[in-house]
Design an enzyme around this catalytic site. Structure first.
Site, PDB file in Angstrom:
ATOM      1  N   GLY A 183      34.359  -9.324  59.484  1.00 23.96           N
ATOM      2  CA  GLY A 183      35.501  -9.576  60.555  1.00 23.96           C
ATOM      3  C   GLY A 183      35.343  -8.704  61.846  1.00 23.96           C
TER       4      GLY A 183
ATOM      5  N   ASP B 242      39.918 -15.042  56.059  1.00 24.02           N
ATOM      6  CA  ASP B 242      41.336 -15.430  56.999  1.00 24.02           C
ATOM      7  C   ASP B 242      40.953 -16.177  58.264  1.00 24.02           C
ATOM      8  OD1 ASP B 242      41.988 -13.411  55.261  1.00 24.02           O
ATOM      9  OD2 ASP B 242      41.707 -11.747  56.773  1.00 24.02           O
TER      10      ASP B 242
ATOM     11  N   HIS C 186      43.571 -11.889  45.064  1.00 28.62           N
ATOM     12  CA  HIS C 186      42.230 -11.530  45.532  1.00 28.62           C
ATOM     13  C   HIS C 186      41.040 -12.829  44.763  1.00 28.62           C
ATOM     14  CE1 HIS C 186      43.412  -7.702  46.797  1.00 28.62           C
ATOM     15  NE2 HIS C 186      42.306  -7.569  47.317  1.00 28.62           N
TER      16      HIS C 186
ATOM     17  N   GLN D 155      41.279 -15.739  45.679  1.00 31.95           N
ATOM     18  CA  GLN D 155      40.876 -16.499  46.955  1.00 31.95           C
ATOM     19  C   GLN D 155      39.697 -15.950  47.469  1.00 31.95           C
ATOM     20  OE1 GLN D 155      44.952 -17.462  49.213  1.00 31.95           O
ATOM     21  NE2 GLN D 155      45.164 -15.410  48.052  1.00 31.95           N
TER      22      GLN D 155
END
Ligand code: F6P
Length: 337
Positions: free
Chosen positions: A106, A131, A264, A266
Site C-alpha cells: 500500500g 482496502d 482477516h 477477507q
C-alpha cells in the site's frame, strides 16, 4: 532493447492481499524473459535490512498464481522508518548488486520505496491492498477477491437473519477507507452502509432507515459498517465499529442485532480472475519500467489500462470513494428500502 538493470529484488509489504503471489510470479517470469536476475526478499523491508533473501527462478514461482497470501511473507517494518534501518537495507542492495526493487503493498510501502530511492536504488511500487484506498490507482490487487469473500459471507448471514427476522451488523475491513464497505454494500443490497468518508448521523442514517424498512414490511435488516466508520482509533480498537453501531441500535430501537466482524477472512483465499490477471499485468509492467531505466514509479490501473506514475505525485493524490458507486448507493438505499 537491453535492460537498464541486471539484478532486481522483489518484496511484499504491509497487509497481504489475494493476488500478491500472482504479482511476484509475474515479476520473476518477466525478469527472466528479459535476462534480469531476481532476488526474493522475505518479510518486506525487514528482509532487506537483515539480508533475508534468496535467488528466484521459474521453479520458485511455479503453481503460486492460484494461492492466497504471499510466499515472500510480509511485515510492517518499524526499523525501515529509521535512517539506520534504511542504511542497512541499502548496504544489502550494494552487497548483492540489487539495482532495483519492486515492492508490492500500500502507500506505506511506497513511502518506503522513496526512502530507498534516495540512496540510488531504482524502485517501482505495485498497489496491493484489499482496502483499494490508493488515490493514484482505480484498483489495487486483492480488492475484488476480498469483496467477493465478504459478499459470500453476507449472503449467508442474510439467510439466517431472514429466517429469524433479525438485524445483522457486519463490520468490513478497509482501515480508514470505506471503498470495500461501499462496494460490498451495493452488491448485497444493504439497508445501511456507513463509511468514514461521509459524515453520518445515527438517527437519520441508521435508526430512521431501519424504521422505514420495517414500515415497508421488511423484518430483517443488513447494516454494513466500515471498520473506520467512526474515524476514531479507540473505537476501531475497542469495541470496534460494528459493536458500537449494534449498541446504538439496541439502545434506540430495542432490537438485538447480531454482529459479525469479517476481519482477516477477507484477506485470505485464492485470488479470483480479476486479481490474478491484474496482478500479472502489473508485475509485468513493473519490470518493464525498471528494464527501461525508470525509477520512482507506481504502477497504476486507470480506466482499465495499466500505466505508471511518478511515486511522489502518486502519493500526493488523495484517496476518495468511487464517485459513481457512491451515487448509485444513495439511490439504491433511497428507493428500495
Ligand atoms: O490494509 C489492509 C488491512 O487489512 C486493513 O483493512 C486493516 O485495517 C488492517 O490491514 C489490519 O491489519 P493487521 O493485519 O495488522 O491486523
Amino acid at each position: 532493447m537491453a535492460s537498464a538493470v541486471k539484478r532486481i529484488g522483489v518484496l511484499t509489504s504491509g497487509g497481504d492481499s489475494p493476488g500478491m503471489n500472482a504479482a511476484v510470479r509475474a515479476v520473476v517470469r518477466t525478469a527472466m524473459y528479459r535476462g534480469i536476475d531476481v532476488i526474493g526478499i522475505r518479510r518486506g523491508w525487514n528482509g532487506l535490512i537483515s539480508g533475508d533473501v534468496f535467488r528466484m527462478d521459474a521453479q520458485s514461482v511455479a503453481h503460486i498464481i492460484n494461492r492466497g497470501g504471499t510466499i515472500l511473507y510480509t511485515a510492517r517494518s518499524d526499523e525501515f522508518r529509521t535512517e539506520e534501518g534504511q542504511k542497512k537495507a541499502v548496504a544489502t542492495c550494494k552487497l548483492l548488486g540489487i539495482e532495483g526493487v519492486v515492492a508490492i503493498g500500500g502507500d506505506g510501502t511506497f513511502r518506503g520505496c522513496l526512502a530507498l530511492s534516495k540512496h540510488g536504488i531504482s524502485v517501482v511500487g505495485i498497489p496491493g491492498t484489499i482496502d483499494n484506498d490508493i488515490g493514484c490507482t482505480h484498483y489495487s490487487i486483492g480488492y475484488d477477491t476480498a469483496a467477493n469473500t465478504a459478499i459470500e459471507a453476507i449472503d449467508r448471514l442474510r439467510d439466517t437473519m431472514q429466517s429469524h427476522e433479525r438485524c445483522s451488523v457486519v463490520e468490513v475491513m478497509g482501515h480508514r477507507a470505506g471503498n470495500l464497505a461501499l462496494y460490498v454494500g451495493i452488491a448485497t443490497g444493504a439497508t445501511v452502509v456507513l463509511v468514514p468518508e461521509h459524515e453520518w448521523d445515527f438517527q437519520k442514517d441508521v435508526a430512521e432507515r431501519i424504521r422505514a424498512a420495517r414500515l415497508n414490511n421488511h423484518t430483517h435488516f443488513m447494516i454494513i459498517v466500515a471498520e473506520g466508520a467512526f474515524n476514531d482509533d479507540e473505537i476501531m480498537k475497542n469495541p470496534g465499529s460494528g459493536n458500537m453501531v449494534a449498541k446504538m441500535i439496541r439502545e434506540e430501537l430495542g432490537i438485538e442485532p447480531r454482529v459479525t466482524v469479517l476481519g482477516h477472512i477477507q484477506r485470505g483465499g485464492a485470488p479470483n480472475a480479476r486479481d490474478r490477471v491484474t496482478a500479472t499485468r502489473m508485475g509485468y509492467w513493473a519490470v518493464e519500467c525498471l528494464a527501461g531505466g525508470k525509477t520512482n514509479r507506481v504502477v497504476c490501473h486507470q480506466g482499465g489500462t495499466i500505466c505508471d506514475m511518478d511515486m511522489e505525485e502518486a502519493l500526493a493524490v488523495p484517496h476518495s470513494l468511487n464517485a459513481s458507486e457512491d451515487r448509485v448507493l444513495e439511490a439504491m438505499i433511497g428507493s428500495e428500502r
